[in-house]
Each structure stands twice: as C-alpha cells, then as structure tokens.
Write an enzyme that holds these catalytic residues in place. Structure first.
Site, PDB file in Angstrom:
ATOM      1  N   HIS A 188       5.520   6.736  -1.036  1.00  9.22           N
ATOM      2  CA  HIS A 188       6.343   5.542  -1.234  1.00  9.22           C
ATOM      3  C   HIS A 188       5.577   4.275  -0.865  1.00  9.22           C
ATOM      4  O   HIS A 188       4.667   4.319  -0.036  1.00  9.22           O
ATOM      5  CB  HIS A 188       7.628   5.634  -0.399  1.00  9.22           C
ATOM      6  N   HIS A 195       0.840  -1.200   0.000  1.00  4.28           N
ATOM      7  CA  HIS A 195       0.000   0.000   0.000  1.00  4.28           C
ATOM      8  C   HIS A 195       0.872   1.247   0.000  1.00  4.28           C
ATOM      9  O   HIS A 195       2.091   1.168   0.204  1.00  4.28           O
ATOM     10  CB  HIS A 195      -0.898   0.013   1.247  1.00  4.28           C
TER      11      HIS A 195
HETATM   12  P1  2AM Z   1       6.234   2.595   6.025  1.00  6.50           P
HETATM   13  O1  2AM Z   1       5.723   1.647   4.990  1.00  6.50           O
HETATM   14  O2  2AM Z   1       7.216   3.563   5.489  1.00  6.50           O
HETATM   15  O3  2AM Z   1       6.688   1.860   7.261  1.00  6.50           O
HETATM   16  C1  2AM Z   1       1.263   1.460   8.479  1.00  6.50           C
HETATM   17  O4  2AM Z   1       2.208   1.375   9.499  1.00  6.50           O
HETATM   18  C2  2AM Z   1       1.705   2.446   7.438  1.00  6.50           C
HETATM   19  O5  2AM Z   1       1.882   3.744   8.022  1.00  6.50           O
HETATM   20  C3  2AM Z   1       3.008   2.103   6.740  1.00  6.50           C
HETATM   21  O6  2AM Z   1       2.850   2.342   5.367  1.00  6.50           O
HETATM   22  C4  2AM Z   1       3.999   3.066   7.336  1.00  6.50           C
HETATM   23  O7  2AM Z   1       4.991   3.499   6.458  1.00  6.50           O
HETATM   24  C5  2AM Z   1       3.134   4.268   7.644  1.00  6.50           C
HETATM   25  N1  2AM Z   1       3.687   5.108   8.699  1.00  6.50           N
HETATM   26  C6  2AM Z   1       3.946   6.427   8.606  1.00  6.50           C
HETATM   27  N2  2AM Z   1       4.415   6.910   9.735  1.00  6.50           N
HETATM   28  C7  2AM Z   1       4.493   5.880  10.592  1.00  6.50           C
HETATM   29  C8  2AM Z   1       4.928   5.756  11.952  1.00  6.50           C
HETATM   30  N3  2AM Z   1       5.355   6.814  12.662  1.00  6.50           N
HETATM   31  N4  2AM Z   1       4.888   4.530  12.505  1.00  6.50           N
HETATM   32  C9  2AM Z   1       4.454   3.463  11.805  1.00  6.50           C
HETATM   33  N5  2AM Z   1       4.014   3.521  10.529  1.00  6.50           N
HETATM   34  C10 2AM Z   1       4.031   4.721   9.920  1.00  6.50           C
END
Ligand code: 2AM
Length: 176
Positions: free
Chosen positions: A127, A45
């Site tokens: 991303h 996602h």
């Molecule tokens: P990531 O893929 O770069 O880890 C669920 O956790 C989603 O929220 C993921 O896509 C994650 O990004 C994003 N996300 C953004 N900020 C976050 C945070 N502080 N902690 C965990 N997940 C975060």
C-alpha cells in the site's frame, strides 16, 4: 544526538516524479471528502520491509541484504484506493500484488531473517499511504489509471522532526 543513536530504517520502492504527481493530485481531490494530511509528493512510497531502529553500524549488512534479494523490474498497477479505519489512513494499491513485487518482498524478508534483522511477521500488504488522520469518507474519487514502472528498491532512513518525517536514501538497488 550521539554517534551511535539508532537509525529508523526501511526498504521501499519510490515512484518516479510523474507517478507521485498523479497520486498527489488524486489525494488532494480525496482530501475534500475526508480531510487529513496529504503525503507530500516527494515522500510517496511503498514499504517492502520496515526495520525500525537499527544501530548505524549494521546499515552496511542491511545493504547487503538488499543486494542479495535481487529482484526484477516490473510494472505496478495502482488500481484501488481505500480507507483504513484502524489508523485513519487513505491508501492506494494494486488489486493483486504483481508476482515480481511479491517475490522481491519475500526474498528480502528471507535475507533479513537470515541476517538476524527482526521485521514484522504480518503478511506483506502492498500500500501507498496518501492521506493520514483522515475522516471516514462517504465515497472516494476514482483513481486514474496509474502504472508505476518499478526499476529500483531503496534503503531509507526516516528522520522525525516537529514538522513531520523526512526521508534520506541510504542505498539504491537496481532491479534488472
Ligand atoms: P505506513 O505508510 O502504512 O505508515 C516509514 O515509516 C514506512 O514504514 C511507512 O511506509 C510505514 O507504513 C512503514 N511501516 C511499517 N510498519 C511500521 C511501523 N511499525 N511503524 C512505522 N512505520 C511502519
């Protein structure tokens, strides 16, 4: 878990299965170079807004923010694959964020702020995380052309367990 335990929530776009399959196939090729843990196709996602822990009683208000954000359907070209050293992640994303996607993220952030849901202040960084705990790759394989038709946004709840994260869709918002 008590009835009022917080939910870990975020807004995202979720690719159709054929796009997830393409990304997963690429990820498995890249994994040969950098090791790590490949995101399961069903979990791929792109996050638009991360809320973190929210009281379940506020989820309805959150869904209202999603509806009010509006948003239009568009195509998202995933054109680059990169490695982030700081969190050892391999990801794919657009070279330039499509205006419709940027506007949606911005409108959503505005609605969330107005409704008093704190989100991260950092700039929206579109991303798709494909590999976690990866080693620095010497070179990543080229990404095939991937055009993702974006026609809905989702409000998602993360459920953490010893075997990893799973995601439950709480609400879907059509982009028209
Ligand atoms: P990531 O893929 O770069 O880890 C669920 O956790 C989603 O929220 C993921 O896509 C994650 O990004 C994003 N996300 C953004 N900020 C976050 C945070 N502080 N902690 C965990 N997940 C975060």
């Amino acid at each position: 878990m008590s009835a009022s335990a917080p939910w870990r929530l975020f807004f995202a776009i979720w690719p159709p299965p054929e796009i997830a399959t393409l990304l997963n196939a690429w990820s498995r090729t890249a994994q040969v170079e950098c090791g790590g843990r490949v995101t399961l196709p069903a979990n791929i996602h792109l996050t638009l807004a991360f809320l973190g822990d929210v009281s379940p009683g506020r989820a309805k208000r959150l869904a209202e923010c999603g509806r009010r954000a509006g948003g239009v359907a568009h195509s998202l070209a995933l054109e680059q694959a990169r490695y982030w050293k700081h969190n050892r992640v391999v990801w794919a994303g657009p070279r330039v964020i499509p205006p419709a996607l940027g506007s949606l993220a911005q409108a959503l952030a505005g609605e969330l702020m107005a409704a008093d849901f704190p989100t991260e202040a950092r700039e929206f960084n579109a991303h798709v995380t494909l590999i976690r705990q990866a080693r620095l790759p010497r070179i990543l394989p080229g990404l095939p052309t991937i055009i993702w038709p974006v026609s809905e946004m989702v409000l998602v709840r993360t459920q953490l367990s010893s075997t990893g994260s799973s995601y439950a869709m709480l609400e879907r918002f059509a982009l028209t």
